[in-house]
Write a protein that holds these residues in place. Structure first.
Motif, mmCIF file in Angstrom:
data_model
loop_
_atom_site.group_PDB
_atom_site.id
_atom_site.type_symbol
_atom_site.label_atom_id
_atom_site.label_comp_id
_atom_site.label_asym_id
_atom_site.label_seq_id
_atom_site.Cartn_x
_atom_site.Cartn_y
_atom_site.Cartn_z
ATOM 1 N N THR A 133 10.741 -7.745 13.972
ATOM 2 C CA THR A 133 9.485 -7.573 13.239
ATOM 3 C C THR A 133 8.776 -6.316 13.727
ATOM 4 O O THR A 133 8.553 -6.153 14.926
ATOM 5 N N VAL A 134 8.441 -5.434 12.799
ATOM 6 C CA VAL A 134 7.736 -4.205 13.182
ATOM 7 C C VAL A 134 6.458 -4.058 12.374
ATOM 8 O O VAL A 134 6.353 -4.573 11.265
ATOM 9 N N HIS A 135 5.470 -3.351 12.953
ATOM 10 C CA HIS A 135 4.345 -2.905 12.135
ATOM 11 C C HIS A 135 4.410 -1.390 11.994
ATOM 12 O O HIS A 135 5.179 -0.732 12.695
ATOM 13 N N THR A 136 3.624 -0.852 11.086
ATOM 14 C CA THR A 136 3.676 0.586 10.790
ATOM 15 C C THR A 136 2.346 1.260 11.124
ATOM 16 O O THR A 136 2.027 2.316 10.587
ATOM 17 N N TYR A 170 6.264 3.784 12.939
ATOM 18 C CA TYR A 170 5.044 4.462 12.459
ATOM 19 C C TYR A 170 5.396 5.822 11.841
ATOM 20 O O TYR A 170 5.780 6.754 12.555
ATOM 21 N N PRO A 171 5.288 5.948 10.530
ATOM 22 C CA PRO A 171 5.548 7.245 9.894
ATOM 23 C C PRO A 171 4.280 8.098 9.942
ATOM 24 O O PRO A 171 3.229 7.673 9.472
ATOM 25 N N LEU A 172 4.389 9.280 10.553
ATOM 26 C CA LEU A 172 3.214 10.150 10.698
ATOM 27 C C LEU A 172 3.131 11.093 9.503
ATOM 28 O O LEU A 172 3.605 12.236 9.537
ATOM 29 N N GLN A 173 2.567 10.569 8.429
ATOM 30 C CA GLN A 173 2.388 11.376 7.232
ATOM 31 C C GLN A 173 1.247 10.780 6.414
ATOM 32 O O GLN A 173 0.890 9.619 6.614
ATOM 33 N N THR A 174 0.659 11.579 5.525
ATOM 34 C CA THR A 174 -0.368 11.067 4.626
ATOM 35 C C THR A 174 0.282 10.827 3.264
ATOM 36 O O THR A 174 0.851 11.744 2.677
ATOM 37 N N PHE A 175 0.252 9.585 2.831
ATOM 38 C CA PHE A 175 0.958 9.213 1.605
ATOM 39 C C PHE A 175 -0.016 8.937 0.461
ATOM 40 O O PHE A 175 -1.077 8.341 0.670
ATOM 41 N N SER A 176 0.334 9.384 -0.720
ATOM 42 C CA SER A 176 -0.382 8.965 -1.929
ATOM 43 C C SER A 176 0.654 8.297 -2.824
ATOM 44 O O SER A 176 1.800 8.723 -2.860
ATOM 45 N N LYS A 177 0.230 7.280 -3.560
ATOM 46 C CA LYS A 177 1.200 6.583 -4.407
ATOM 47 C C LYS A 177 1.744 7.480 -5.509
ATOM 48 O O LYS A 177 2.859 7.319 -5.968
ATOM 49 N N THR A 178 0.921 8.451 -5.924
ATOM 50 C CA THR A 178 1.334 9.258 -7.082
ATOM 51 C C THR A 178 2.090 10.526 -6.707
ATOM 52 O O THR A 178 2.518 11.267 -7.583
ATOM 53 N N LYS A 179 2.234 10.797 -5.403
ATOM 54 C CA LYS A 179 2.884 12.048 -5.002
ATOM 55 C C LYS A 179 4.110 11.740 -4.156
ATOM 56 O O LYS A 179 4.017 11.064 -3.141
ATOM 57 N N GLY A 195 0.829 -1.213 0.000
ATOM 58 C CA GLY A 195 0.000 0.000 0.000
ATOM 59 C C GLY A 195 0.864 1.264 0.000
ATOM 60 O O GLY A 195 2.062 1.214 -0.287
ATOM 61 N N ASN A 196 0.224 2.388 0.333
ATOM 62 C CA ASN A 196 0.914 3.679 0.288
ATOM 63 C C ASN A 196 2.093 3.737 1.246
ATOM 64 O O ASN A 196 3.180 4.173 0.884
ATOM 65 N N VAL A 197 1.878 3.290 2.502
ATOM 66 C CA VAL A 197 2.949 3.363 3.492
ATOM 67 C C VAL A 197 4.085 2.423 3.097
ATOM 68 O O VAL A 197 5.260 2.802 3.108
ATOM 69 N N ALA A 198 3.741 1.190 2.712
ATOM 70 C CA ALA A 198 4.754 0.210 2.294
ATOM 71 C C ALA A 198 5.582 0.770 1.137
ATOM 72 O O ALA A 198 6.816 0.667 1.129
ATOM 73 N N THR A 199 4.913 1.378 0.173
ATOM 74 C CA THR A 199 5.591 1.898 -1.018
ATOM 75 C C THR A 199 6.589 2.996 -0.668
ATOM 76 O O THR A 199 7.743 2.959 -1.106
ATOM 77 N N HIS A 200 6.153 3.965 0.153
ATOM 78 C CA HIS A 200 7.046 5.086 0.481
ATOM 79 C C HIS A 200 8.171 4.659 1.422
ATOM 80 O O HIS A 200 9.301 5.123 1.282
ATOM 81 N N LEU A 201 7.854 3.764 2.364
ATOM 82 C CA LEU A 201 8.895 3.272 3.274
ATOM 83 C C LEU A 201 9.944 2.476 2.498
ATOM 84 O O LEU A 201 11.147 2.664 2.704
ATOM 85 N N ALA A 202 9.490 1.596 1.613
ATOM 86 C CA ALA A 202 10.413 0.767 0.825
ATOM 87 C C ALA A 202 11.350 1.655 0.017
ATOM 88 O O ALA A 202 12.562 1.422 -0.024
ATOM 89 N N ALA A 203 10.790 2.693 -0.608
ATOM 90 C CA ALA A 203 11.617 3.601 -1.411
ATOM 91 C C ALA A 203 12.649 4.307 -0.547
ATOM 92 O O ALA A 203 13.815 4.452 -0.934
ATOM 93 N N ALA A 204 12.226 4.736 0.655
ATOM 94 C CA ALA A 204 13.152 5.435 1.555
ATOM 95 C C ALA A 204 14.275 4.495 2.000
ATOM 96 O O ALA A 204 15.446 4.883 2.025
ATOM 97 N N PHE A 205 13.928 3.237 2.315
ATOM 98 C CA PHE A 205 14.953 2.258 2.708
ATOM 99 C C PHE A 205 15.937 2.029 1.553
ATOM 100 O O PHE A 205 17.150 2.003 1.742
ATOM 101 N N LYS A 206 15.383 1.857 0.373
ATOM 102 C CA LYS A 206 16.218 1.594 -0.805
ATOM 103 C C LYS A 206 17.183 2.760 -1.044
ATOM 104 O O LYS A 206 18.382 2.562 -1.251
ATOM 105 N N ASN A 207 16.646 3.989 -0.973
ATOM 106 C CA ASN A 207 17.477 5.188 -1.186
ATOM 107 C C ASN A 207 18.596 5.296 -0.166
ATOM 108 O O ASN A 207 19.643 5.863 -0.454
ATOM 109 N N ALA A 208 18.323 4.767 1.042
ATOM 110 C CA ALA A 208 19.333 4.852 2.109
ATOM 111 C C ALA A 208 20.368 3.735 2.000
ATOM 112 O O ALA A 208 21.274 3.645 2.824
#
Lengths: 259, 259
Positions: free
Chosen positions: B85-88, B108-117, B9-22
């Motif tokens: 093991t963590v949940h978000t 837990y990332p406190l933000q509102t995520f959209s896949k397209t933004k 989902g949105n959180v998984a997508t943005h978190l994965a990208a942030a991990f990858k970038n790091a």
């Protein structure tokens, strides 16, 4: 243009600065409080006055930016000069000016101004209305010297716009404060919410709000909503607010699916 | 770190990208829908799976970013690997994981995520909780590789934070939509309100919301409030909402003056 500013509040201050930056000449700044008049006039290279008897008739435009209930009394004192006269109020009908002055108009900037925070005036929507086509065109031309977002808006539309602005600005700010207090009660700081608040507003700069609604209500996540209502049990006002806003979101969503 | 993402989902997508970038290595992406898993896994150079039996045990961390009510069932299937093991989730207690797995935590990332933004993840507040000090420190260290805003937040605090986020994000967005509909009914477009909405959110980036409250309620401008309520006469839900929010603003102001 030679412009006289009646008032020294937030709107008067930002409008005066925008006019000055665009190369217009500020003639006088009036305020009941001469110190306020002087402060704004100094920056604008205009003359401060605290008595409408001292008005310089060598001006092209009176901009009245004062409390709604004081507008008519001031217009009565300015009517004799027979100059183009506008107010900047969201809630005052053009007719209130037009009854007293032949060349009357409205120059309503739809933005929330603070004296201490600069605003990029080019992006501020300017809502224009004139008693006739000539006046309207003159005001539009003037408006385009300070903003890229100039709209013709009737008095009836402007009243709705003013109401809509309360929902889009004043009420969200209050909800930010509700959130701040909830965090404070649990020893957390408001800085935790700032990125979320900014992103929420940025999202609707490209999208429509109904297309980007998130949260438990739009997901119809009853477990979370019930838990939240339980947490608000000790604050009945907030509980009712939570219920009302959630019901609104659910209703919106159902209407979209039906439509 | 080798990281496995459960969810797409949105959180998984943005978190994965942030991990990858790091510079972290994404091992697998799980989703019930293999196409969703594949889409995210492709960008992350990870392997997509749609069956938890196919989990690669050569990982350091499971990040579970799925619907709240599905978390426990998934954790049961992952518990045998005995990995961090963590949940978000904002609303799920750490205890629900800790019962099943020794090294459990919350991310837990406190933000509102959209896949397209896209979101600048460095500014996203990351709320961390671990079953013990070692786990908490490991998670903090990981969090600091993707965000400058890392906070230790207990499960009880996180629940309040989640509720506060509804008030600071979901409800304001709904009010933007109320404003949009008021304009639409009077043949005006939402673009008129966008600068105002953005400025309202920007104002509280430096100030606290109670210090920058504007509008008829905080001015106690009863004439305007009465006019607004009359305009809402045909929409009783909005009328009640207007009254409730205005009363809240007035009450806040009086409390400040008293305090």
């Amino acid at each position: 243009m030679r412009i006289t500013i009646i008032g020294s509040g937030n709107v008067a201050t930002h409008l005066a600065a925008a006019f000055k930056n665009a190369g217009h000449r500020l003639v006088q700044v009036y305020s009941q409080d001469i110190q306020n008049a002087a402060l704004l006039a100094y920056h604008m290279k205009a003359r401060p006055i605290d008595d409408l008897q001292q008005i310089d008739p060598e001006t092209d435009l009176f901009v009245i930016s004062i409390k709604d209930d004081a507008i008519v009394a001031v217009v009565k004192q300015l009517a004799g000069y027979k100059k183009l006269t506008v107010h900047t109020s969201g809630a005052t009908d053009l007719a209130e000016l037009a009854e007293l002055i032949p060349e009357a108009g409205v120059f309503y900037p739809l933005q929330t101004f603070s004296k201490t925070k600069e605003v990029d005036f080019w992006s501020v929507p300017l809502c224009i209305e004139g008693v006739d086509e000539t006046t309207t065109r003159d005001l539009e031309e003037l408006a385009r010297t300070i903003s890229n977002n100039v709209y013709r808006i009737s008095s009836a539309q402007r009243k709705t716009l003013h109401l809509a602005a309360v929902f889009a600005c004043n009420f969200p700010n209050y909800l930010y404060d509700v959130a701040r207090r909830l965090l404070q009660e649990n020893k957390m700081g408001f800085e935790l919410l700032r990125p979320l608040i900014l992103e929420t507003a940025q999202k609707v700069q490209d999208a429509l709000p109904n297309a980007v609604q998130t949260g438990p209500a739009v997901r119809n996540d009853e477990i979370t909503m019930t838990a939240h209502l339980q947490m608000l049990a000790g604050q009945p006002d907030l509980k009712i607010l939570y219920e009302l806003l959630s019901q609104g979101i659910i209703k919106n969503k159902n209407a979209e699916h039906a439509g």
